[in-house]
Design a protein around this motif. Structure first.
Motif, mmCIF file in Angstrom:
data_model
loop_
_atom_site.group_PDB
_atom_site.id
_atom_site.type_symbol
_atom_site.label_atom_id
_atom_site.label_comp_id
_atom_site.label_asym_id
_atom_site.label_seq_id
_atom_site.Cartn_x
_atom_site.Cartn_y
_atom_site.Cartn_z
ATOM 1 N N LYS A 62 -16.721 -52.754 37.712
ATOM 2 C CA LYS A 62 -17.731 -51.590 37.680
ATOM 3 C C LYS A 62 -18.955 -52.291 38.491
ATOM 4 O O LYS A 62 -19.465 -51.258 39.491
ATOM 5 C CB LYS A 62 -18.226 -51.467 36.262
ATOM 6 C CG LYS A 62 -17.391 -51.061 35.449
ATOM 7 C CD LYS A 62 -17.635 -51.004 33.824
ATOM 8 C CE LYS A 62 -18.084 -52.231 33.261
ATOM 9 N NZ LYS A 62 -16.861 -53.241 33.151
ATOM 10 N N THR A 63 -19.564 -53.480 38.304
ATOM 11 C CA THR A 63 -20.680 -53.829 39.343
ATOM 12 C C THR A 63 -20.148 -53.774 40.770
ATOM 13 O O THR A 63 -21.004 -53.479 41.502
ATOM 14 C CB THR A 63 -20.995 -55.115 38.522
ATOM 15 O OG1 THR A 63 -21.302 -55.139 37.308
ATOM 16 C CG2 THR A 63 -22.288 -55.603 39.314
ATOM 17 N N SER A 64 -18.907 -54.273 40.666
ATOM 18 C CA SER A 64 -18.439 -54.511 42.343
ATOM 19 C C SER A 64 -18.440 -53.007 42.928
ATOM 20 O O SER A 64 -19.241 -52.682 43.925
ATOM 21 C CB SER A 64 -17.223 -55.059 42.318
ATOM 22 O OG SER A 64 -16.970 -55.792 41.753
ATOM 23 N N VAL A 74 -19.583 -59.957 31.767
ATOM 24 C CA VAL A 74 -20.853 -60.278 32.411
ATOM 25 C C VAL A 74 -22.092 -59.594 32.471
ATOM 26 O O VAL A 74 -23.253 -59.953 32.315
ATOM 27 C CB VAL A 74 -20.307 -60.446 34.118
ATOM 28 C CG1 VAL A 74 -21.389 -61.111 35.081
ATOM 29 C CG2 VAL A 74 -19.091 -61.532 34.124
ATOM 30 N N THR A 75 -21.839 -58.089 32.764
ATOM 31 C CA THR A 75 -23.067 -57.357 32.600
ATOM 32 C C THR A 75 -23.288 -56.935 30.903
ATOM 33 O O THR A 75 -22.337 -56.562 30.357
ATOM 34 C CB THR A 75 -22.778 -56.255 33.655
ATOM 35 O OG1 THR A 75 -22.213 -56.192 34.593
ATOM 36 C CG2 THR A 75 -23.710 -55.224 33.563
ATOM 37 N N ASN A 128 -9.169 -48.990 40.526
ATOM 38 C CA ASN A 128 -9.635 -49.735 41.321
ATOM 39 C C ASN A 128 -8.561 -50.895 41.488
ATOM 40 O O ASN A 128 -7.770 -50.849 41.079
ATOM 41 C CB ASN A 128 -11.071 -50.621 40.642
ATOM 42 C CG ASN A 128 -11.865 -51.432 41.565
ATOM 43 O OD1 ASN A 128 -11.550 -51.425 42.540
ATOM 44 N ND2 ASN A 128 -13.013 -51.779 40.901
#
Ligand SMILES: Nc1nc2c(ncn2[C@@H]2O[C@H](COP(=O)(O)OP(=O)(O)OP(=O)(O)O)[C@@H](O)[C@H]2O)c(=O)[nH]1
Ligand SMILES: [Mg+2]
Lengths: 467, 761
Positions: free
Chosen positions: A18-20, A40-41, A152
């Motif tokens: 998601k962050t990527s 991580v988030t 993804n």
């Protein structure tokens, strides 16, 4: 007013990129934290994209939906046997105690989905379609917001893209986008926007503006990259230094000085390209580019670099002198003797060039000219082309060392390019590496025979090769 | 008459925030670009970038503001100014020259007074002819093909401007001036501003020429007496009459006296009579009138037009913000995004769910009788051999296993938990198979803790698919993932000793023994026999045989080495599927390999086999050329050996030996790439050709076969611990049977220690 702000939430299971995805969509390599570890988030954080001066699109990164199975259980408990809309008891859940403790992470993500116009649901297509995914989709479905699943990791060997598509269409999600944030493809991004557009009638104008912006930026990026490369090539091709024919010591020193300058010039081009593509030097290694600290791993003048190219640098290479500088000898018969002597002394190759007034003058004064040979120019071009291609794809995920593609070798002997480069060879003033600043010998020539004109022409020729 | 490209006065206050940016500001930005292209980004650029960024507006505005705020801006402005002045000086000189030239042309055309009558049309032609032709050319170029007009400024204007730049270049040799000149040229080369500037200069110079000519013409006609005539050989008088009346129409409209038809006819020469001289006054009027109307006038108008257009072009001039230098600045000056920060309440006050997941793991149910061990798969990826995994029969009889199936979703979880709760017996062990390719999340944690809570004994968490994960990424990711799983499982209340890493795709008797121990059956099943001693004996025996038959120096041939590898592999025949997997990636691949072996097209597979072994080497060995080569050799020859065991063939007769060297070198160089990123040095792989190298390769193969079934990380660790450090002198190279024996003994000793260390919790 015809362009309302579009709010997008990126949701999904943990560690699905998601962050990527957000980093890629915003072109912001600094956004958030990306790591192969779970959870991580931990917070919802947002970025808005400024389009034509206005912040038109807001993108929100959310914590992963880790325990969707537990959450769906809990939601069903909340519903009890009353008949209620999905959205109603999602609201009830968000106010409950559980939303602050056990399902705090999920609650944050769902709250953001409710506050947004559309949710991008990130999927790691290397996973099988599991219960947790079904439950995540079920919960998102109850939020009554359009959801675009984003497949993804599609470039991975283990990708099960078709299985995922099949499952998604079974749960009535037909606008599915594919994306790999590591092996970036601009077409995929455009298609993602198209999918969003089909679901969001009221935001068409906004999405169109974003699409146009991205398209334009990409064209600009390719143009600018071609220009940087063209400038490097012109600088190297036009670079000339005179050395006395008789003084071997000086000649050797000059060769070293030239090599250093050309090498530095190449590094500068690398640095500028990285900067242009907003790539931090440390990203290179992660992406498998043979560039460390903004430098090519392999020295430009090393025989290995030539070998990598499959180039042989002429007959004199037999002497082990695969050095990329040519002694420019004008009248082969006349000066070959001296030239060879110097060539042997400095380990350079003998090439031949065209005659030119100034050179005859130099010659009369016992000087000869050194310049980069064709092989060096080819090497420069091929290396930077490969770099640009990699950058345009935002780096390949393959860890293979860079190799020449089949088409490349044919391109080495590209006629139209060599015409411009040969022209550059007789215009020392075009090179920013030559003795003084360019304009201390202001060119008496007309504008189109200036460095600028040559760079433009060369850039136009190089551009199609970068795609 | 300021014909320089920039207006020097407006440079003074370029960049003051309130002012709208104009051409001179943009020119300064272009100059900064040129200067930075040579010298790199200016010092104190950050501050200027800040100013540029806060200036707002579009990218161009920010670039211009930044340029004006740079510390080098002052110098560059001066340089621009000086370059402009030099250009103006050159143009002024040109103007003077043109005046003189005009005057000279006029006086030459009129000739000496009192001599021959002056031929009117000759005078007109020599003063107006060339410039009219050039004027037509200019019009053609400017209005018909404006794109080509930058090219055609080979006009007076172009030459004058170029001379101006040269003069500036000679006068000022600094970098700032070079940048100023380059920027000026590049601005002019692009678009209308250059075109109109060159035009203005051209027209200005011609205007000066006309002024000079007119001035002299009028002066001479005033103070001297000329007689005018015209002559023709082939034309009729009528055509001259109409020509003169036609040309004279414009001057007549302006009130100038021009000759009438009679006067025209009367002045046909040669042989002019005195009586006709009164027509001279009319002819002078005609001459001067034509010069004004067809020479001076048009140039004056066009000069005005050009200056106007130039000014307009200056106003319309925009920076080309798609240039790479500007695009790079865009990244700094014009943030494409704006952070919205963290949304909602910040972290910290929320308790970690997995923590209370652990708390839920309450034990202490009433004891139930033991049932058979049970196994379930938690969110597994596609298993190559399907479910349930095939454990070797030595471990336990298949019938005794209770298969709880795959826990893929909610229903499965409910089913399994209910089964465990309601079953009258409690499984004596519950094995939960988890894949390392799955990210451990809180959902998994919750289920594990539910499982733990439903049993009296902690379940065994078996982490499989390490090989698949390693194929996706690098070794670090695998280590990290194992650690994450351990944390997640431990938080769910699993006994850390009951979390094991065991690749089910590569089950061996070693790994089944470990499993057996965990299941509490260790005493029942035999500990697997060690074969490492036998393998090492084989190595020494072969070495003795080789050294007796080969001349020293040259090592054993590949065929002989392959024989050794086959015998070593044969020792581990019992774990056939495991070593096949290890060397070929999968059992099918091994079968296929065996098929193709006879045709010899196996270079890629050999390379892949070599690469697989190389990838297992610990970083220390990867950075050694020898061990890279040994690893690649062991992998490649191991593949051959394994295939030869599957479908017996005479190894020596296989057509594969030619490609073997390349395959080994290829595999080793893959490892070299890895090693380079590890520590920066770059070992060059050498083919394994000496006796010592052959011993190393065979030793590696034996160690690998002995440790197979352990996790990849564990294998690497064991190899690292088992292989002694290389001594600097290389005196102890295991190339004779004694030294090899001693070396192998040390390896075995270290290997035992390493195994002991692995076994310790
Ligand atoms: N090959 C490949 N790797 C990807 C892709 N997207 C993400 N990754 C990698 O996957 C890992 C996880 O990415 P993140 O962006 O941190 O995932 P996330 O969903 O934000 O994870 P959490 O915030 O922890 O829930 C990182 O190591 C990324 O480099 C992709 O499309 N292709
Ligand atoms: Mg994240």
């Amino acid at each position: 007013m015809s362009r309302p702000v579009l709010r997008v939430a990126v949701v999904g299971h943990t560690n699905t990129g998601k962050t990527s995805l957000l980093r890629t969509l915003t072109r912001d390599e600094e956004f958030g934290e990306v790591s192969p570890r779970p959870a991580v988030t931990r917070e919802v954080s947002g970025t808005s994209l400024i389009i034509d001066g206005e912040p038109l699109v807001e993108l929100y990164d959310t914590p992963g939906l880790e325990d969707s199975i537990g959450l769906l259980d809990h939601l069903d408990d909340l519903r009890g046997d009353r008949r209620a809309d999905g959205i109603e008891y999602i609201g009830r859940f968000l106010e409950s105690e559980e939303a602050r403790s056990r399902f705090a992470q999920e609650a944050k993500a769902l709250r953001q989905v409710l506050a947004c116009d559309v949710a991008l649901y990130a999927i790691d297509v290397r996973d099988r379609v599991l219960g947790k995914h079904r439950d995540e989709l079920e919960i998102l479905g109850r939020c009554a917001k359009p959801v675009v699943p984003v497949l993804n990791f599609i470039a991975s060997e283990d990708a099960q893209t078709s299985l995922w598509r099949e499952h998604l269409s079974r749960v009535n999600m037909h606008a599915v986008a594919e994306f790999d944030t590591v092996v970036y493809n601009d077409q995929d991004e455009q298609r993602l926007y198209e999918k969003m557009r089909t679901l969001l009638d009221s935001h068409r104008e906004t999405i169109d503006a974003l699409t146009r912006l991205r398209r334009r930026q990409r064209e600009e990026l390719i143009d600018a990259s071609a220009r940087l490369l063209a400038e490097l090539l012109i600088d190297a091709a036009a670079f000339v230094m005179s050395v006395p024919l008789a003084d071997r010591q000086r000649a050797a020193e000059t060769v070293e000085a030239m090599k250093r300058k050309v090498r530095d010039r190449e590094q500068r081009c690398v640095r500028e390209l990285l900067e242009l593509h907003r790539f931090r030097p440390e990203d290179c290694e992660a992406q498998g580019l043979p560039v460390t600290d903004g430098r090519w791993g392999l020295d430009l003048f090393s025989p290995e670099a030539m070998k990598q190219l499959g180039l042989k640098s002429g007959g004199a290479a037999a002497a082990g002198a695969a050095v990329g500088l040519t002694l420019d000898v004008m009248l082969a018969g006349l000066s070959l003797g001296t030239g060879t002597a110097i060539g042997a002394a400095i380990g350079a190759l003998i090439g031949s060039g065209r005659m030119h007034g100034r050179r005859l003058l130099d010659r009369a004064m016992g000087m000869t000219e050194l310049r980069c040979d064709d092989a060096t120019l080819s090497l420069l071009r091929v290396r930077q082309t490969a770099l640009i291609r990699a950058l345009l794809r935002r780096g390949h995920a393959t860890q293979d060392p860079m190799r020449l593609e089949a088409g490349e070798k044919a391109a080495l002997s590209d006629r139209s390019l060599s015409v411009v480069l040969r022209e550059a060879r007789v215009h020392p003033a075009w090179s920013r590496l030559s003795a003084g600043p360019v304009a201390t010998h202001p060119s008496p020539h007309l504008p189109e025979t200036t460095r600028e004109g040559a760079v433009n022409r060369l850039a136009r020729l190089l551009r199609p090769k970068l795609r | 008459m300021d014909k320089s490209v920039h207006d020097s006065d407006s440079l003074a206050d370029a960049g003051s925030p309130g002012k709208r940016i104009d051409f001179s500001d943009r020119l300064l930005a272009e100059t900064v670009r040129s200067a930075e292209a040579v010298a790199g980004i200016s010092p104190a650029a950050d501050e200027a970038a800040g100013i540029g960024q806060s200036a707002g507006g579009d990218l161009e505005n920010r670039i211009v503001r930044r340029a004006a705020a740079l510390s080098i801006a002052g110098n560059l402005k001066d340089a621009l100014h000086q370059v402009g002045t030099a250009t103006v000086l050159v143009i002024l000189a040109g103007v003077v020259l043109s005046l003189v030239a005009g005057a000279a042309a006029a006086s030459a055309a009129l000739g000496a007074a009192g001599g021959e009558p002056v031929n009117v049309f000759w005078v007109l032609g020599s003063l107006l002819g060339v410039q009219t032709l050039l004027l037509l050319a200019w019009i053609a170029v400017m209005f018909i093909r404006p794109a080509a007009s930058t090219l055609s400024v080979a006009s007076l204007g172009g030459i004058a401007m170029s001379l101006g730049r040269r003069a500036a270049g000679w006068l000022h040799r600094g970098r700032s001036h070079a940048a100023a000149i380059e920027a000026t040229v590049s601005v002019q080369a692009r678009g209308p501003i250059g075109r109109w500037t060159f035009s203005a200069v051209s027209h200005g110079l011609w205007l000066a020429f006309n002024i000079g000519a007119l001035a002299l013409l009028v002066t001479l006609l005033t103070v001297r007496q000329y007689t005018f005539s015209w002559e023709t050989t082939i034309l009729t008088s009528d055509s001259y009459v109409s020509l003169t009346r036609g040309l004279g129409w414009m001057p007549r409209v302006m009130g100038v006296n021009t000759p009438d038809e009679e006067q025209i006819r009367a002045t046909r020469g040669p042989g002019l009579t005195e009586a006709m001289s009164d027509a001279s006054e009319a002819w002078s009027g005609f001459l001067v009138g034509c010069m004004v109307m067809y020479g001076f006038g048009p140039r004056l108008l066009l000069l005005g037009l050009s200056l106007g257009e130039r000014r307009a072009a200056g106003r319309r001039f925009r920076l080309d913000t798609t240039r790479p230098e500007y695009l790079r600045l865009a990244a700094i000056l014009m943030p494409a995004t704006e952070s919205l920060g963290v949304v909602g309440e910040p972290a910290g006050d929320v308790g970690s769910a997995s923590a209370d997941g652990g708390k839920r793991a309450t034990r202490g149910r009433e004891a139930r009788p033991n049932g058979p061990p049970a196994i379930l798969g938690l969110e597994l990826p596609q298993m190559p051999d399907g479910w349930p995994p095939r454990f070797p029969s030595t471990l336990t009889e298949a019938a005794r296993w209770q298969d709880l199936g795959l826990a893929d979703g909610r229903d499965d979880r409910v089913r399994i938990l209910r089964h465990l709760a309601e079953s009258p017996t409690e499984p004596e062990a519950l094995i939960v198979v988890c894949a390392l390719t799955t990210t451990p999340d809180r959902g998994v944690g919750a289920f594990l803790s539910d499982l733990a809570a439903s049993l009296g004994r902690s379940p065994i968490v078996l982490l499989t698919a390490g090989e698949s994960l390693r194929r996706r990424g690098d070794g670090d990711e695998l280590t990290q993932r194992v650690a994450d799983w351990r944390i997640a499982a431990a938080e769910a209340g699993i006994d850390p000793e009951r979390i094991i890493e065991l690749d089910l795709d590569h089950v061996t008797d070693v790994s089944s023994a470990r499993l057996a121990t965990l299941l509490g059956e260790g005493d029942e099943s035999l500990p697997p026999a060690r074969r490492i001693e036998a393998a090492f004996d084989l190595i020494v025996r072969h070495l003795e045989r080789w050294s007796s038959s080969e001349s020293t120096g040259a090592g054993p041939s590949a065929v002989k080495q392959a024989e050794l590898h086959r015998e070593v592999t044969a020792l581990y025949r019992g774990e056939e599927s495991a070593w096949r997997n290890l060397l070929h990636g999968s059992a099918e691949a091994a079968g296929e390999f065996a098929q193709r072996l006879k045709s010899g097209e196996v270079g890629e597979q050999l390379k892949a086999g070599g690469a697989r072994v190389v990838s297992l080497l610990p970083p220390r060995l990867k950075s050694s050329a020898r061990w890279l080569a040994a690893g690649a050799t062991a992998g490649a020859l191991g593949c051959v050996a394994a295939a030869a065991l599957l479908s017996p063939v005479a190894i020596g007769s296989l057509p594969i030996w030619a490609g073997l060297g390349a395959a080994i070198a290829g595999a080793a160089s893959i490892g070299r790439g890895d090693a380079k990123s590890a520590d920066g040095s770059e070992p060059t792989p050498a083919p394994a050709c000496g006796f010592a190298d052959a011993v190393r390769a065979a030793t590696l193969l034996a160690l690998l076969l002995e440790t197979q079934g352990r996790g990849e990380a564990a294998i690497s660790r064991i190899l690292d611990a088992s292989i002694p450090e290389e001594s600097a002198e290389g005196a102890e190279d295991p190339d004779t049977s004694q030294s090899a024996r001693a070396w192998l003994d040390e390896v075995r000793h270290r290997f035992d220690l390493a195994l002991a260390r692995e076994a310790a919790p």
